[in-house]
Scaffold this motif. Sequence first.
Motif, short mmCIF file in Angstrom:
data_model
loop_
_atom_site.label_atom_id
_atom_site.label_comp_id
_atom_site.label_asym_id
_atom_site.label_seq_id
_atom_site.Cartn_x
_atom_site.Cartn_y
_atom_site.Cartn_z
N GLU A 107 4.17 -0.33 -4.60
CA GLU A 107 3.47 -1.16 -3.64
C GLU A 107 2.62 -0.27 -2.73
N PRO A 108 1.55 -0.82 -2.13
CA PRO A 108 0.68 0.02 -1.29
C PRO A 108 1.40 0.71 -0.14
N TRP A 109 2.41 0.05 0.46
CA TRP A 109 3.10 0.69 1.58
C TRP A 109 4.00 1.85 1.13
N GLU A 110 4.21 1.98 -0.16
CA GLU A 110 4.98 3.11 -0.66
C GLU A 110 4.11 4.33 -0.94
N LEU A 111 2.80 4.18 -0.74
CA LEU A 111 1.87 5.27 -1.02
C LEU A 111 1.21 5.74 0.27
N CYS A 112 0.73 6.97 0.24
CA CYS A 112 -0.07 7.51 1.34
C CYS A 112 -1.52 7.58 0.87
N PRO A 113 -2.42 6.76 1.43
CA PRO A 113 -3.81 6.78 0.97
C PRO A 113 -4.53 8.07 1.30
N GLU A 114 -4.13 8.74 2.40
CA GLU A 114 -4.78 9.99 2.76
C GLU A 114 -4.43 11.11 1.77
N CYS A 115 -3.13 11.25 1.48
CA CYS A 115 -2.69 12.29 0.54
C CYS A 115 -2.75 11.83 -0.91
N GLN A 116 -2.90 10.52 -1.14
CA GLN A 116 -2.98 9.91 -2.46
C GLN A 116 -1.75 10.23 -3.31
N ILE A 117 -0.57 10.02 -2.68
CA ILE A 117 0.69 10.31 -3.34
C ILE A 117 1.67 9.16 -3.07
N HIS A 118 2.73 9.15 -3.85
CA HIS A 118 3.86 8.28 -3.55
C HIS A 118 4.70 8.98 -2.48
N LYS A 119 4.86 8.31 -1.33
CA LYS A 119 5.56 8.93 -0.22
C LYS A 119 7.05 9.05 -0.54
N LEU A 136 -10.16 3.36 5.57
CA LEU A 136 -10.28 4.41 6.60
C LEU A 136 -9.98 5.79 6.02
N SER A 137 -9.01 5.85 5.13
CA SER A 137 -8.68 7.15 4.52
C SER A 137 -9.83 7.65 3.66
N TRP A 138 -10.53 6.73 2.99
CA TRP A 138 -11.71 7.13 2.20
C TRP A 138 -12.86 7.55 3.11
N LEU A 139 -13.07 6.78 4.18
CA LEU A 139 -14.21 7.03 5.06
C LEU A 139 -14.09 8.37 5.78
N GLN A 140 -12.88 8.75 6.15
CA GLN A 140 -12.73 10.01 6.90
C GLN A 140 -13.04 11.23 6.04
N LYS A 141 -13.12 11.03 4.73
CA LYS A 141 -13.44 12.14 3.83
C LYS A 141 -14.94 12.25 3.57
N THR A 142 -15.73 11.35 4.16
CA THR A 142 -17.18 11.37 3.95
C THR A 142 -17.89 11.76 5.24
N LYS A 143 -19.11 12.25 5.10
CA LYS A 143 -19.90 12.66 6.26
C LYS A 143 -20.28 11.47 7.12
N GLU A 144 -20.52 10.33 6.48
CA GLU A 144 -20.95 9.15 7.23
C GLU A 144 -19.78 8.26 7.64
N GLY A 145 -18.55 8.77 7.47
CA GLY A 145 -17.37 7.95 7.75
C GLY A 145 -17.31 7.43 9.16
N SER A 199 -8.43 10.56 -7.50
CA SER A 199 -8.38 9.12 -7.22
C SER A 199 -7.81 8.33 -8.39
N ARG A 200 -7.98 8.85 -9.60
CA ARG A 200 -7.45 8.14 -10.77
C ARG A 200 -5.92 8.16 -10.78
N LYS A 201 -5.36 9.25 -10.27
CA LYS A 201 -3.91 9.31 -10.16
C LYS A 201 -3.42 8.31 -9.12
N LEU A 202 -4.20 8.14 -8.05
CA LEU A 202 -3.85 7.14 -7.04
C LEU A 202 -3.83 5.75 -7.66
N PHE A 203 -4.82 5.44 -8.50
CA PHE A 203 -4.83 4.14 -9.16
C PHE A 203 -3.60 3.97 -10.05
#
Length: 610
Positions: free
Chosen positions: A418-430, A249-258, A407-411
């Motif tokens: 763990e995924p719950w320690e990250l924010c997919p929208e901001c792509q950071i460690h919360k 969902l965080s990826w899709l909201q950044k696209t026109k067709e999201g 996105s490479r920094k997110l990877f």
Amino acid sequence: MKKNEIEFQDSSISIKRQPLLNRKQSQDRKDGLGKSSYRDDPLGQLKKSILEASAHQQFDQHPSLQELYDSLALMSLEQKCHQLLKSVQEQEVQEILAILDHFNTISPRPKLKNIYDQKQQTILHISCFKNLPTAVERILMYEKANSTIEEFNNWINLKNKDSFASVHFAAYAGSIETLEILKKYGADTKVKNQQGQNALSIAAQGDQVSAMVWLYLQGLSYTEQDEKGGTPLHWATYYGSEFAVQFLLSWLQKTKEGKKIINQQDTEGMTPLHLAAMTGNQRIAKKLLYKGSQKSLRDIKNQTPAQTALDNGYDIIYKILETNNCLMEFLNIRASYKPASISWSQICSFFLIYFYCMIGSVIFVYPFFDTDTWLQYLSIASFLIGLVFYFLTMYISPGYVEKNDDSRKLFSLLTQYEPWELCPECQIHKPLRSRHCEFCSRCVIVYDHHCPWLNNCIGAKNYPYFICFILTIFINLIHLIILNAIFLIHYYPANLNNPHYPWFNNVTNLKALDISKICVQSSILILCILFLFPLAYLIYVQMDNLFRNITTFEKYRQEEQTNVQGSKEKKSQQSIESTSSIKSQVQHNISCSNCIEMCCNNSKNTSFQI
């Protein structure tokens, strides 16, 4: 076999944590697929392809490596190949390596492509599914050295009976190390199964966020549809893969067709929201609604998501999808499950009501005072101070965390956290105690809540101003209620002559003036009382939070977890909701030191920063 029964035991794995495969529930948890089935269930086929084959094997006690070496010399070639298959199925990495070393010493060397189980899974398929990267690399190294280039390329991309390739197994297991090994040896990362699903879609079904990001960086699409119109979001929703849904969902909201993909209907007319309603996952249903999923779309059975939830016995989701109460949502008494947007109507309503009550009191009540005018000046001062704190709270940053657009920094972060320690929208460690705000589209330090009346988040840096604002408004409301209640039934005298508030001194039609006064004061009393009670409750909650050093979000999240204690949803949330915001809380005993922490120190605490 249930997901949570699958274990990965490769002593050579260098990954920080186990994959998420055994952490999530899926709809096939109960009896196959429970009440509903979704198409041909390719993920169920994928699991059964390996697990059923392994279940029929009767394994003896493991021999020592020396005993294995001795026994290999006495075995026939067929027995050696069977022993290798057995070792792979039992995840005995050292045995696998020992047998491959033995194969290098004999002539002719066996072809690994000829070793497979009754489901036509090769040992490469099984090793990828069992998450054995060391074994995978040695198997590929051996087969490449003993095959032609064409034979090896065909074998590494070979599909099993259910049309899954090694890349699919590795993606579902979430092993980045295995995926990188497969890529290094020439595996096709874009291979699809019979239903047209790519490896990213398979990783989404297994809730393997790291694998999803890795495959996305390899060029795989997260919007691609399979032959029946399903997207990775459809499948992640169906299998309750909450992390995968959140990242998609965080990826899709950044696209026109999201928005279109979020409401994409498959060949059965089902949107991801239909599937969330079918499987009873409240959290995913809410996430979809927040991102713009439409409640009104109907499937080929002419059912809305709400009707699907009702047919499957999920009454809570039915109420979320069916109930609409605009007034309750406008007053923030009931949660509003819709895309976040700035509510200028609420902001304007606050100003109109606040100014109306104060100006109405000044015009119709103050003429009764010809002495003690300092009380009225004090009232006006509190009104103005309230406005000052309002604008301070509105315009001072709550403490935003800087975003990351790489996105490479997110990877890279996914390999550390763990995924719950990250924010997919901001792509950071919360940071500790932070949370992403859908309205502000930013992560906020020591997040308390988003206030629609202020159009700003309440966080570490503007929390003191917010407390001062609500206290000042509360005092002002009490003052207005008392003044208007005292003088509601009083009438203006015929010889009114007030030097301080002279605007009614020369009025001749006192009857009409008295009627206007009663109407205005009555409306002021009603509005002030209506605002007083929710404001009093808000102050009670905030004062309790203030002296316990806990935010509103943390408080209600703990209560939410307590309310679902012992339920199946709770079991799935135990790992999901082990968030840093809950872990990082200090002692919740009431004390003045906690008050100082909340108002002064939280904004300076480096542990709450990135």
